[in-house]
Design a protein around this motif. Structure first.
Motif, PDB file in Angstrom:
ATOM      1  N   ARG A  36      24.335  98.302 125.001  1.00 55.31           N
ATOM      2  CA  ARG A  36      24.542  98.595 123.589  1.00 55.31           C
ATOM      3  C   ARG A  36      25.953  98.185 123.178  1.00 55.31           C
ATOM      4  N   LEU A  42      18.377  96.123 124.887  1.00 53.27           N
ATOM      5  CA  LEU A  42      17.508  96.499 126.007  1.00 53.27           C
ATOM      6  C   LEU A  42      16.117  96.746 125.438  1.00 53.27           C
ATOM      7  N   SER A 174      26.173 101.891 114.616  1.00 51.26           N
ATOM      8  CA  SER A 174      25.260 103.029 114.531  1.00 51.26           C
ATOM      9  C   SER A 174      25.907 104.174 113.755  1.00 51.26           C
ATOM     10  N   LEU A 190      12.958 108.623 103.596  1.00 49.66           N
ATOM     11  CA  LEU A 190      13.164 107.600 104.631  1.00 49.66           C
ATOM     12  C   LEU A 190      12.373 106.337 104.315  1.00 49.66           C
ATOM     13  N   VAL A 194      13.858 102.585 104.286  1.00 56.42           N
ATOM     14  CA  VAL A 194      13.292 101.540 105.154  1.00 56.42           C
ATOM     15  C   VAL A 194      12.835 100.356 104.310  1.00 56.42           C
ATOM     16  N   ASP A 201      17.670  99.535 111.342  1.00 58.54           N
ATOM     17  CA  ASP A 201      16.706 100.285 112.143  1.00 58.54           C
ATOM     18  C   ASP A 201      16.959 101.772 111.893  1.00 58.54           C
ATOM     19  N   VAL A 202      16.030 102.415 111.176  1.00 54.48           N
ATOM     20  CA  VAL A 202      16.194 103.822 110.809  1.00 54.48           C
ATOM     21  C   VAL A 202      15.384 104.689 111.765  1.00 54.48           C
ATOM     22  N   GLY A 203      16.058 105.632 112.428  1.00 54.30           N
ATOM     23  CA  GLY A 203      15.377 106.526 113.372  1.00 54.30           C
ATOM     24  C   GLY A 203      15.442 107.958 112.894  1.00 54.30           C
ATOM     25  N   SER A 204      14.414 108.728 113.221  1.00 51.69           N
ATOM     26  CA  SER A 204      14.344 110.129 112.791  1.00 51.69           C
ATOM     27  C   SER A 204      13.975 110.978 114.000  1.00 51.69           C
ATOM     28  N   TYR A 205      14.846 111.949 114.350  1.00 50.73           N
ATOM     29  CA  TYR A 205      14.673 112.715 115.582  1.00 50.73           C
ATOM     30  C   TYR A 205      14.787 114.210 115.322  1.00 50.73           C
ATOM     31  N   THR A 218      19.201 108.258 112.269  1.00 52.03           N
ATOM     32  CA  THR A 218      20.135 107.225 112.723  1.00 52.03           C
ATOM     33  C   THR A 218      19.902 105.936 111.952  1.00 52.03           C
ATOM     34  N   ASP A 220      20.929 101.995 112.407  1.00 48.36           N
ATOM     35  CA  ASP A 220      21.497 101.046 113.362  1.00 48.36           C
ATOM     36  C   ASP A 220      21.284  99.617 112.891  1.00 48.36           C
TER      37      ASP A 220
ATOM     38  N   LEU B  19      16.083 103.454 124.703  1.00 48.93           N
ATOM     39  CA  LEU B  19      16.524 102.091 125.038  1.00 48.93           C
ATOM     40  C   LEU B  19      17.946 101.819 124.545  1.00 48.93           C
ATOM     41  N   THR B  78       7.149 110.448 110.313  1.00 43.51           N
ATOM     42  CA  THR B  78       7.998 109.418 109.687  1.00 43.51           C
ATOM     43  C   THR B  78       7.566 107.988 110.046  1.00 43.51           C
ATOM     44  N   HIS B  79       8.209 107.029 109.358  1.00 41.89           N
ATOM     45  CA  HIS B  79       7.850 105.616 109.470  1.00 41.89           C
ATOM     46  C   HIS B  79       7.925 105.093 110.912  1.00 41.89           C
ATOM     47  N   ASP B  80       8.801 105.715 111.749  1.00 43.23           N
ATOM     48  CA  ASP B  80       8.960 105.222 113.128  1.00 43.23           C
ATOM     49  C   ASP B  80       7.965 105.886 114.083  1.00 43.23           C
TER      50      ASP B  80
END
Lengths: 248, 248
Positions: A36, A42, A174, A190, A194, A201-205, A218, A220, B19, B78-80
């Motif tokens: 990264r 990766l 990020s 979101l 998007v 790259d939108v992440g949701s956790y 996130t 990125d 990743l 969500t979208h992901d």
């Protein structure tokens, strides 16, 4: 490889001890963090047993599919250490003794040196033996495939060699936002981000254990301005007064 | 599946966050430990991004190659979160709303229930919805493929459902020996044990950090008598007075 193209990578973790749950793999995460930082994407981690045919098939496939491949484990003197032979097979060459490494081993073990110790001088024929100022013991690289040891302390040490050879590409940017809203409520917000920022790259956790927030978002990408714009758009869409904090 | 055949399994971990190194995957190890206890052989762990086409291709391949497949992550509103659609695609069916799950969601969220929340009721058409006495929220199983959530606390909770459905097979037996000898010196001793006991999986793991031993040897198999015989043969071959201890 131009500056615009993000180099790709795969990790191949070799080890019955990981598949049986005896050991938690941490090498692939240490590698992920380094890649990264280097701006290398990766794209896959594959964990398989100490099986020569399977390792050879996996290396042959991965080496063709990604810019870089990193194997972890199966390097050493015993019967279950078959990675070197498997990598040789994947590249259609023999495994041969590298005389310089053999000398290092003889010097290190002295009179105690056995045939077992000398097995650690085996390399795929034609492999490069990479070193840096700080990591003098040779690291085997066959074409685009690094052969790294499974012992976490040694694996981590070798990452300096990976960094030296792979080099630094354009780094990923990020940003993160933490909120107490849940994913069901966040979804339309979101989706809008998007749709407006396909390059981010939108992440949701969601978390179930951290009392400070319910969802981490996130953002990125390679373009800092695009990442920041996507984050700002998201922040602006949150209901007024909704608590949130950002990083950075 | 007869008692003589060991069921096989693969884990498919879905997550950009793994990743990119943001998160250490622990789900595959928790799964590995459970499968070991159940007598199921975990033969591969594959980590890939939140990419529908890649997930679908991986599931289609793994579901044909192993008795059981366990996906982790990409389940949510969500979208992901594209795992359900990808599993449906892998099995050649549509993703449809399960009315019973939708009812549960509506009851849980009440007036706050959004279209986002209801996305969590999506299942591949024809999927089984598994529950146990202790885990009432339905767990999606499409044929031999369990769709498990990525949040570690929820993943662990769902393992009770996996245990219930997969059942207990003949368990693996594992013995270990710890010694101060190094692998180079151990090699001929281990080669002799491996040659005499091909049915026992002999592993050799050096440590660089534990001052109590230099190498851990493991003897794994289905036949306790064979595992013990291999271990005893190895112990008898150690030089007299060489310190070692065993577990159990």
């Amino acid at each position: 490889m131009t500056a615009e193209v993000v180099p790709t990578a795969a990790a191949l973790v070799i080890g019955n001890e990981i598949l049986s749950g005896k050991v938690q793999d941490t090498n692939s995460r240490d590698l992920a963090l380094l890649l990264r930082k280097l701006g290398v994407r990766l794209e896959q981690v594959l964990v398989i047993p100490d099986d020569r045919a399977r390792i050879a098939a996996a290396v042959a496939h991965l080496a063709k599919s990604y810019d870089w491949v990193f194997t972890s484990g199966g390097v050493g003197p015993t019967h279950d250490d078959v990675t070197i032979e498997a990598v040789a097979e994947a590249f259609g060459v023999r495994a041969v003794t590298d005389e310089e490494t053999a000398q290092l081993i003889r010097r290190h073990y002295g009179a105690r040196c056995t045939e077992g110790h000398l097995r650690m001088a085996l390399v795929p024929e034609g492999a490069a033996l990479e070193t840096t100022e700080s990591v003098r013991w040779p690291t085997v690289r066959m074409g685009n495939t690094f052969v790294l040891p499974g012992i976490p302390e040694v694996f981590r040490m070798k990452l300096a060699v990976v960094e030296h050879v792979v080099g630094r590409h354009r780094p990923f940017v990020s940003h993160a936002v933490y909120t107490k809203m849940d994913e069901g409520d966040l979804k339309p917000l979101l989706d809008a981000v998007v749709a407006a920022h396909p390059e981010v790259d939108v992440g949701s956790y969601p978390t179930w254990t951290d009392p400070r927030f319910r969802t981490k978002l996130t953002f990125d990408g390679l373009e800092e301005s695009a990442v920041v714009a996507a984050k700002e758009r998201f922040l602006a869409s949150l209901p007024a007064g909704e608590p949130q904090w950002t990083d950075p």
